[in-house]
Design an enzyme around this catalytic site. Structure first.
Site, short mmCIF file in Angstrom:
data_model
loop_
_atom_site.label_atom_id
_atom_site.label_comp_id
_atom_site.label_asym_id
_atom_site.label_seq_id
_atom_site.Cartn_x
_atom_site.Cartn_y
_atom_site.Cartn_z
N HIS A 157 -19.19 -5.77 7.16
CA HIS A 157 -18.12 -6.61 6.63
C HIS A 157 -16.78 -6.29 7.28
O HIS A 157 -16.08 -7.18 7.75
CB HIS A 157 -18.02 -6.45 5.11
CG HIS A 157 -19.15 -7.10 4.40
ND1 HIS A 157 -20.36 -6.49 4.24
CD2 HIS A 157 -19.25 -8.33 3.83
CE1 HIS A 157 -21.17 -7.31 3.60
NE2 HIS A 157 -20.53 -8.42 3.33
N ILE A 158 -16.42 -5.00 7.30
CA ILE A 158 -15.11 -4.63 7.83
C ILE A 158 -15.11 -4.71 9.36
O ILE A 158 -14.20 -5.30 9.96
CB ILE A 158 -14.71 -3.21 7.36
CG1 ILE A 158 -14.57 -3.19 5.84
CG2 ILE A 158 -13.40 -2.76 8.03
CD1 ILE A 158 -14.37 -1.82 5.23
N ALA A 234 -11.54 4.98 9.02
CA ALA A 234 -11.22 4.54 7.65
C ALA A 234 -12.53 4.24 6.93
O ALA A 234 -12.58 3.40 6.04
CB ALA A 234 -10.32 3.30 7.68
N ASP A 260 -8.00 8.00 7.50
CA ASP A 260 -7.73 7.59 6.11
C ASP A 260 -8.64 8.32 5.12
O ASP A 260 -8.37 8.35 3.93
CB ASP A 260 -7.94 6.07 5.99
CG ASP A 260 -7.50 5.50 4.65
OD1 ASP A 260 -6.40 5.87 4.19
OD2 ASP A 260 -8.25 4.70 4.06
N GLU A 265 -11.38 15.40 -0.28
CA GLU A 265 -10.16 14.67 -0.66
C GLU A 265 -9.67 15.18 -2.00
O GLU A 265 -10.47 15.48 -2.88
CB GLU A 265 -10.45 13.16 -0.74
CG GLU A 265 -10.82 12.60 0.61
CD GLU A 265 -11.05 11.08 0.61
OE1 GLU A 265 -10.84 10.44 -0.44
OE2 GLU A 265 -11.42 10.55 1.68
N HIS A 288 -6.55 7.80 1.86
CA HIS A 288 -7.65 6.92 1.47
C HIS A 288 -7.13 5.64 0.79
O HIS A 288 -7.48 5.33 -0.35
CB HIS A 288 -8.63 7.64 0.52
CG HIS A 288 -9.99 7.01 0.50
ND1 HIS A 288 -11.14 7.72 0.30
CD2 HIS A 288 -10.38 5.72 0.65
CE1 HIS A 288 -12.18 6.92 0.33
NE2 HIS A 288 -11.75 5.68 0.53
N GLY A 290 -7.07 2.63 2.64
CA GLY A 290 -7.47 1.49 3.48
C GLY A 290 -7.66 0.21 2.70
O GLY A 290 -7.26 -0.87 3.15
N GLY A 291 -8.25 0.33 1.54
CA GLY A 291 -8.54 -0.88 0.76
C GLY A 291 -7.57 -1.09 -0.39
O GLY A 291 -7.77 -1.99 -1.22
P1 NAI Z 1 -21.05 -2.75 5.46
O1 NAI Z 1 -22.23 -2.21 4.74
O2 NAI Z 1 -20.74 -4.18 5.38
O3 NAI Z 1 -21.20 -2.37 7.04
C1 NAI Z 1 -21.62 -1.12 7.51
C2 NAI Z 1 -22.29 -1.35 8.85
O4 NAI Z 1 -22.60 -0.09 9.45
C3 NAI Z 1 -23.61 -2.12 8.74
O5 NAI Z 1 -23.63 -3.20 9.62
C4 NAI Z 1 -24.66 -1.07 9.10
O6 NAI Z 1 -25.80 -1.63 9.72
C5 NAI Z 1 -23.88 -0.19 10.05
N1 NAI Z 1 -24.42 1.14 10.24
C6 NAI Z 1 -25.07 1.92 9.34
N2 NAI Z 1 -25.40 3.10 9.92
C7 NAI Z 1 -24.95 3.07 11.19
C8 NAI Z 1 -24.98 3.98 12.27
N3 NAI Z 1 -25.53 5.20 12.14
N4 NAI Z 1 -24.44 3.60 13.44
C9 NAI Z 1 -23.88 2.37 13.59
N5 NAI Z 1 -23.82 1.46 12.59
C10 NAI Z 1 -24.33 1.81 11.41
O7 NAI Z 1 -19.84 -1.84 4.99
P2 NAI Z 1 -18.29 -2.22 5.02
O8 NAI Z 1 -17.94 -2.95 3.78
O9 NAI Z 1 -17.94 -2.81 6.32
O10 NAI Z 1 -17.65 -0.75 4.88
C11 NAI Z 1 -17.72 0.18 5.94
C12 NAI Z 1 -17.22 1.53 5.48
O11 NAI Z 1 -15.86 1.44 5.06
C13 NAI Z 1 -17.98 2.15 4.31
O12 NAI Z 1 -18.19 3.51 4.58
C14 NAI Z 1 -17.02 2.03 3.15
O13 NAI Z 1 -17.21 3.06 2.21
C15 NAI Z 1 -15.70 2.18 3.86
N6 NAI Z 1 -14.54 1.64 3.11
C16 NAI Z 1 -13.38 2.36 3.13
C17 NAI Z 1 -12.27 1.90 2.44
C18 NAI Z 1 -11.00 2.67 2.49
O14 NAI Z 1 -10.21 2.60 1.56
N7 NAI Z 1 -10.75 3.42 3.54
C19 NAI Z 1 -12.32 0.67 1.66
C20 NAI Z 1 -13.55 -0.09 1.79
C21 NAI Z 1 -14.63 0.43 2.48
#
Ligand code: NAI
Length: 408
Positions: A157-158, A234, A260, A265, A288, A290-291
């Site tokens: 998603h991100i 992040a 981030d 933490e 932390h 980011g969101g």
């Molecule tokens: P998502 O589930 O939509 O995408 C994650 C992607 O990573 C998927 O396409 C998956 O196939 C891929 N993936 C999994 N293992 C992998 C690997 N070993 N190598 C390469 N790709 C791999 O998740 P989304 O929503 O995009 O979130 C991503 C991250 O951001 C999560 O860890 C989430 O916790 C974090 N996050 C951080 C926030 C913040 O405040 N900093 C806020 C929202 C999310």
């Protein structure tokens, strides 16, 4: 249809109230977090009808609450995490649980884009110097991002949202994911992580926290990055080896970073933050966040309230964490019966026998199963106050395999 009530604790965003009102759900509020006893008392004090509760992180919804309030149909976590809810017990009792995992996607993507530009222009280094009274007016090490390569690890998603924003700035986008993903715009997938690392001016991580991703970015990966490249994380703190990053920042191989999330933490706002990365001007450190935007809060309010309203009114369980995901569509006429049951052999034939006994015609049916539980929606042409419909509901409810049965 019975009346529908939502108890919203912890100052949930007003967008949730608007959605509930638009769907005919009466909203009741509790200002702060509620103890288990207060939650039970408040829920049981609400008018008759079907109930949902909305919480953020402070109010726990444990087994005791679900046991004491059997008419609680669903729980909305107006946040990302769901630790405050006993998911196993909710599954066993047929209580629907929803959260909002993707409401802050855009917020994270925007922050990363901002940081890529800040790093590329040495803004934090120049700003820190200015704070110390040093006029560092120079183009040294400052670059436009146009034409540079952004390597995205994790194209979910991100990552994919970021890909669009980066291309709009004229960047070339490479990505690496363990699952084949459709490239958006002109982004290119790289088969090997190494190939992405050796070509990217900026590397940004957007993977989930899994045993495979923990520690996936250490000394070897940092060394595979181009000399003078930048790293952004992040995603989750455990993904990057922070000590190795510090070493590569000090050696100058990595020109800067924006971080981030951290392996450890602080528990709450205002606590002391310790990190090996403190004190390096070329590193942007954020707590932390980011969101964490007002827009993300508004999206969370809307998204979870829509999920809860859809469940109350249509039996929709798309993205539900505890029930099989079903999308039975709006009910244009008649009534709908929602049955959650133990997923055991013979359960459907027992339900069909009850239907045959009442002689009612079923106009639509949807079934979904997951491990030990199943969910069935059945539409009948008669209205919900027709005695034959009531008889059918009572018959299904009385089946030994039924966990929860509700008439919409
Ligand atoms: P998502 O589930 O939509 O995408 C994650 C992607 O990573 C998927 O396409 C998956 O196939 C891929 N993936 C999994 N293992 C992998 C690997 N070993 N190598 C390469 N790709 C791999 O998740 P989304 O929503 O995009 O979130 C991503 C991250 O951001 C999560 O860890 C989430 O916790 C974090 N996050 C951080 C926030 C913040 O405040 N900093 C806020 C929202 C999310």
């Amino acid at each position: 249809m019975s009346s529908l009530h939502a108890l919203l604790a912890e100052s949930i965003h007003p967008t949730a109230h608007e959605v509930f009102r638009a769907h005919g759900v009466e909203v009741h509020t509790a200002p702060g977090g509620l103890s288990q006893d207060d939650l039970i008392r408040t829920l049981n004090g609400l008018p008759a009808g079907h109930l949902v509760v909305g919480v953020r992180s402070k109010t726990q919804v444990r087994k005791a609450v679900m046991e004491a309030v059997p008419r609680l149909a669903a729980i909305g976590c107006f946040c990302i995490g769901t630790d405050q809810v006993d998911l196993e017990d909710a599954t066993a009792r047929g209580v629907a649980v929803f959260n909002a995992p993707f409401s802050n996607t855009r917020s994270v993507a925007e922050l990363v884009i901002g940081e890529v530009i800040m790093l590329s222009r040495q803004i934090f280094v120049r700003s820190a110097a200015a704070h110390r009274g040093v006029w560092e007016k120079s183009a040294n090490g400052a670059h436009e991002v146009r034409g540079k390569t952004l390597g995205i690890i994790g194209y979910g998603h991100i990552g994919s949202q970021l890909s669009i924003l980066a291309e709009a700035l004229g960047m070339r986008v490479l990505y690496h994911d363990v699952v084949p993903k459709l490239p958006l715009g002109n982004a290119e997938a790289t088969d090997a992580l190494e190939s992405l690392l050796s070509q990217s001016d900026f590397v940004t991580l957007h993977v989930p926290d899994t045993p495979q991703t923990r520690g996936m970015f250490g000394d070897a990966e940092l060394r595979q990055m181009k000399k003078g490249a930048y790293l952004v994380n992040a995603s989750r703190g455990q993904v990057v080896d922070i000590e190795a990053l510090r070493a590569q920042l000090e050696s100058g191989h990595i020109a800067g970073a924006a971080i981030d999330v951290y392996p450890k933490e602080p528990a709450k706002r205002g606590d002391t933050f310790e990190s090996p990365l403190r004190g390096l001007d070329q590193v942007i450190l954020t707590p932390h966040i980011g969101g964490s935007t007002q827009e993300a809060q508004a999206n969370i309010g809307r998204e979870v309230a829509l999920a809860l309203s859809g469940y109350l009114q249509e039996g929709r369980t798309t993205s539900c964490l505890t029930l099989p995901n079903l999308e039975p569509g709006p009910l244009s006429q008649g009534s709908r019966i929602l049955n959650q049951h133990r997923n055991v052999p013979g359960v459907l034939s027992a339900i069909n026998q009850v239907v045959s006994a009442t002689g009612l015609n079923i106009t639509g049916q949807h079934l979904g199963t997951q491990e030990s539980t199943g969910m069935l929606t059945m539409d009948v042409a008669l209205s919900s106050d027709d005695p034959r419909v009531q008889e059918l509901v009572a018959g299904i409810e009385a089946l030994e395999t039924s966990i929860r049965t509700r008439l919409l």
